[in-house]
Enzyme design. Structure first.
Site, short mmCIF file in Angstrom:
data_model
loop_
_atom_site.label_atom_id
_atom_site.label_comp_id
_atom_site.label_asym_id
_atom_site.label_seq_id
_atom_site.Cartn_x
_atom_site.Cartn_y
_atom_site.Cartn_z
N GLU A 145 22.29 -8.96 12.46
CA GLU A 145 21.91 -7.58 11.76
C GLU A 145 22.79 -7.10 10.88
O GLU A 145 22.75 -5.96 10.41
CB GLU A 145 22.01 -6.49 13.10
CG GLU A 145 21.27 -6.72 14.09
CD GLU A 145 19.88 -6.73 13.83
OE1 GLU A 145 19.16 -6.44 12.67
OE2 GLU A 145 18.92 -7.36 14.80
C1 LIG Z 1 23.49 -15.80 17.98
C2 LIG Z 1 22.94 -15.32 16.95
C3 LIG Z 1 21.78 -14.73 16.95
C4 LIG Z 1 20.94 -14.42 15.94
N1 LIG Z 1 19.70 -13.50 16.24
C5 LIG Z 1 19.06 -13.57 15.07
C6 LIG Z 1 17.58 -12.87 15.21
O1 LIG Z 1 17.13 -12.77 16.47
N2 LIG Z 1 16.81 -12.72 14.28
C7 LIG Z 1 17.03 -13.18 12.86
O2 LIG Z 1 16.50 -13.27 12.03
N3 LIG Z 1 18.22 -13.73 12.61
C8 LIG Z 1 19.05 -13.83 13.71
N4 LIG Z 1 20.59 -14.20 13.52
C9 LIG Z 1 20.80 -14.41 12.18
C10 LIG Z 1 22.09 -13.56 11.84
O3 LIG Z 1 21.57 -12.38 11.33
C11 LIG Z 1 22.47 -14.11 10.37
O4 LIG Z 1 23.54 -15.22 10.82
C12 LIG Z 1 23.54 -13.03 9.71
O5 LIG Z 1 22.56 -12.11 9.25
C13 LIG Z 1 24.28 -13.66 8.65
O6 LIG Z 1 23.80 -14.64 7.87
P1 LIG Z 1 24.31 -16.34 7.62
O7 LIG Z 1 24.42 -16.62 8.77
O8 LIG Z 1 23.18 -16.96 6.87
O9 LIG Z 1 25.39 -16.01 6.68
P2 LIG Z 1 25.67 -15.92 5.17
O10 LIG Z 1 24.67 -14.90 4.62
O11 LIG Z 1 25.68 -17.32 4.57
O12 LIG Z 1 27.08 -15.28 4.94
C14 LIG Z 1 28.25 -16.00 5.15
C15 LIG Z 1 29.36 -15.09 4.58
O13 LIG Z 1 29.20 -14.53 3.10
C16 LIG Z 1 29.30 -13.17 3.34
N5 LIG Z 1 28.41 -12.68 2.23
C17 LIG Z 1 27.06 -13.07 1.81
N6 LIG Z 1 26.68 -12.25 0.74
C18 LIG Z 1 27.50 -11.38 0.53
C19 LIG Z 1 27.65 -10.34 -0.40
N7 LIG Z 1 26.69 -10.08 -1.50
N8 LIG Z 1 28.94 -9.76 -0.47
C20 LIG Z 1 29.96 -9.97 0.35
N9 LIG Z 1 29.73 -10.75 1.35
C21 LIG Z 1 28.88 -11.78 1.31
C22 LIG Z 1 28.73 -12.79 4.67
O14 LIG Z 1 29.35 -11.51 4.93
C23 LIG Z 1 29.46 -13.74 5.28
O15 LIG Z 1 30.67 -13.52 5.74
C24 LIG Z 1 21.19 -14.48 14.54
C25 LIG Z 1 22.61 -15.46 14.39
C26 LIG Z 1 23.49 -15.66 15.48
C27 LIG Z 1 24.50 -16.70 15.17
#
Ligand SMILES: Cc1cc2nc3c(=O)[nH]c(=O)nc-3n(C[C@H](O)[C@H](O)[C@H](O)COP(=O)(O)OP(=O)(O)OC[C@H]3O[C@@H](n4cnc5c(N)ncnc54)[C@H](O)[C@@H]3O)c2cc1C
Length: 583
Positions: free
Chosen positions: A432
């Site tokens: 989220e």
């Molecule tokens: C167990 C689990 C359940 C989930 N459930 C759902 C679900 O039901 N539906 C769904 O759609 N998704 C779901 N997700 C996905 C989850 O919402 C995403 O993993 C999360 O939003 C982060 O995206 P990412 O993993 O691609 O990280 P990334 O976006 O690649 O981010 C990597 C790092 O970079 C940082 N970062 C990125 N951009 C910026 C910025 N502009 N400024 C500062 N920091 C930044 C982030 O804070 C993070 O620390 C789930 C994930 C998990 C692991």
């Protein structure tokens, strides 16, 4: 371990005065203190008898075979009882079979269930978000088709945003939606990390999927929302499949799925290209629910730690033996163990007051007829949502970690069951929207974006609480007024610096969020102290005043460290020799 109903009731009735709140909204004919307490009691019975006993076993996880996910033993049966109890429709619209209770009832249910079993609670939790989005943005035909079954709980819901290359940046999503001759769409693409994406607990799963139509503009402006059921109306299986379930750090009982859509039948929700706006309906509610997960699981960990601290005998008290007949004293007598436990409690109870205050704001925005009140509540709600999400998950995680510390080495051993709380909670800081993304939202949109109007709205409440504290808690009153002034100055300075260098916003954001969060919790701890001092049960009330004093003396000073960090500016992050970042 169970939720402490007396503490929840204390926040609802003594600190936040729900009776007056509902009376002001004209809801007191429908809901009263007895009904709130009765629902809480029933939820508590359900959670302690059905959910808590299957929490540890659920840690063994889900299995996937031939595209079918099997949830851990007992999950399906508990869900059947949840449906039979009518819990799924508690806050739903009566015309679709819901019971029409105000939003706070949903938060209470979520908290109580989550303290017992977070992984299980996510299944109905996802449905609630799906229901909210369809109720607000779906067509009458879609509402009639999906809401009744979602509100009985026969069907569950999901939110499908994330793709392998599109996480925080949902605008990068590539899932396609092509129009079909009958006006529906065909959805193709791969979504990952979809919570409750496939399982064996309900007859159908209603996926809300973000996708882009062929001529959609790039980025978030080209995202549309589709409702894509696992089974179509005629009972045929839709063209989507669970390709994989993730091996994870925690919440093993909740299936985290890769979903492959291959020309699946989808139905447009609202208008094309407005999907992000619709998804925010779901995400804002979900962000609060995730903040609540933070403190709910922290509560379960605290329950175990406080019990253990009273039983475990190690070393003598510094001020002389407390149990001379025993070989050692209970670890509860040691100042550092007390620090750990009080930190947990300050986080949990201050956080609970924040979440229920925000729940009141949600209710005001949806029920008041007074336009100005509506606007003020919305400003505060927007401002407090990223704070509640990020702060309560970060501090909830800290709190659960302290429970492991109280157990010493035994906390690290699976058998004691406290390490599961830490593993389960870790995800709340990520999904989220990560803490970093919440912080950007807070500084960029919710503070600078509206010239500090949200901060001002909450600030009025802060000053009113300071005035109330003048008589008996003058030390809190002074601190709150100073914080109010400093918070405004810090906010203005970030705005001024951002005009010279946009990186200043990102550089200040997480520290600003924590600063704001500790200031917000100070307001609620002052309110808790006021309610504690008035409480009929003097012993209970004075324990709340003691925790408030602990918060102001030992936790609030953290805000000053965040202030100094954010005021140090962007250069120490952005003008750093690149070698500092290479391994
Ligand atoms: C167990 C689990 C359940 C989930 N459930 C759902 C679900 O039901 N539906 C769904 O759609 N998704 C779901 N997700 C996905 C989850 O919402 C995403 O993993 C999360 O939003 C982060 O995206 P990412 O993993 O691609 O990280 P990334 O976006 O690649 O981010 C990597 C790092 O970079 C940082 N970062 C990125 N951009 C910026 C910025 N502009 N400024 C500062 N920091 C930044 C982030 O804070 C993070 O620390 C789930 C994930 C998990 C692991």
């Amino acid at each position: 371990m169970s939720s402490p109903l007396n503490d929840i009731q204390f926040i609802l009735h003594d600190v936040l005065d729900y009776r007056s709140h509902y009376a002001a909204l004209g809801l007191d004919n429908t809901v009263d203190r007895d009904l709130l307490n009765m629902i809480m009691d029933e939820a508590h019975k359900f959670a302690s008898s059905e959910l808590q006993p299957i929490n540890a076993a659920g840690d063994a996880g889900c299995t996937l075979q031939d595209g079918q996910v099997t949830t851990p033993p007992g999950f399906k049966e508990a869900y059947r009882k949840y449906i039979e109890g009518g819990w799924a429709g508690l806050c739903g619209e009566p015309r679709f079979g819901g019971q029409g209770m105000p939003e706070t009832f949903g938060f209470l249910l979520e908290e109580i269930c989550c303290t017992a079993n977070m992984a299980w609670t996510m299944y109905p939790g996802l449905s609630r978000g799906c229901i909210a989005a369809l109720a607000e943005h779906g067509s009458e035909e879609q509402k009639a088709r999906f809401l009744p079954k979602l509100l009985t709980g026969e069907w569950t819901g999901t939110m499908c945003l994330t793709e392998p290359h599109a996480g925080s940046d949902v605008g990068l999503a590539r899932t396609r939606a092509e129009t079909a001759a009958d006006g529906s769409y065909r959805i193709s693409g791969t979504k990952i990390f979809i919570s409750a994406g496939e399982h064996d607990m309900s007859d159908n799963i209603v996926h809300l999927v973000l996708a882009r139509t062929p001529d959609a503009p790039a980025g978030t402006r080209g995202i549309s929302m589709f409702v894509v059921p696992k089974f179509n109306d005629d009972g045929s299986r839709n063209a989507l499949a669970c390709g994989n379930i993730e091996e994870k750090m925690g919440i093993h009982g909740n299936a985290t799925c890769e979903l492959v859509f291959d020309q699946a039948v989808g139905h447009l929700v609202g208008e094309e290209n407005k999907g992000m706006r619709y998804m925010f309906t779901m995400m804002n509610a979900a962000r609060l629910a995730v903040g609540l997960q933070g403190i709910s699981v922290a509560q379960a960990a605290f329950n175990r730690a406080s019990e253990y601290a009273g039983e475990r005998l190690q070393m003598r008290s510094l001020s002389g033996p407390k149990l001379p007949d025993q070989p050692a004293d209970p670890i509860l007598c040691h100042p550092d163990v007390r620090r750990l436990l009080l930190t947990q409690r300050a986080i949990i109870e201050g956080g609970r007051a924040l979440v229920y205050y925000v729940a009141q704001l949600v209710e005001i925005t949806s029920h008041t007829t007074d336009e100005q009140q509506q606007q003020q509540a919305q400003l505060q709600l927007d401002f407090l949502t990223p704070i509640a999400k990020a702060l309560l998950t970060e501090l909830g995680f800290e709190s659960a970690n302290h429970a492991v510390q109280v157990f010493g080495g035994h906390g690290f051993i699976r058998e004691t069951g406290v390490e599961q709380f830490v593993r389960d909670l870790r995800i709340t800081l990520l999904y989220e929207g990560t803490t970093g993304i919440q912080a950007l939202d807070l500084v960029g949109r919710k503070m600078l974006g509206n010239q500090g109007a949200g901060l001002q709205a909450f600030g009025q409440m802060m000053l009113a609480v300071a005035d109330e504290c003048d008589a008996d808690f003058a030390e809190f009153a002074g601190t709150l007024r100073q914080l109010h002034q400093d918070w405004g100055e810090i906010s203005m300075n970030i705005g001024a610096k951002a005009m010279q260098d946009p990186e200043e916003v990102g550089a200040a954001s997480v520290d600003y969020l924590f600063y704001s969060g500790y200031a917000v919790l100070a307001v609620f701890w002052a309110k808790i102290a006021l309610a504690g001092a008035r409480h009929d049960n003097a012993e209970y009330g004075s324990s709340k005043v003691d925790i408030a004093r602990f918060y102001f003396a030992r936790m609030l000073p953290r805000a000053e460290a965040h202030r100094q960090a954010l005021e140090s500016g962007a250069a120490n992050l952005m003008q750093v020799n690149g070698l500092a970042f290479s391994a």
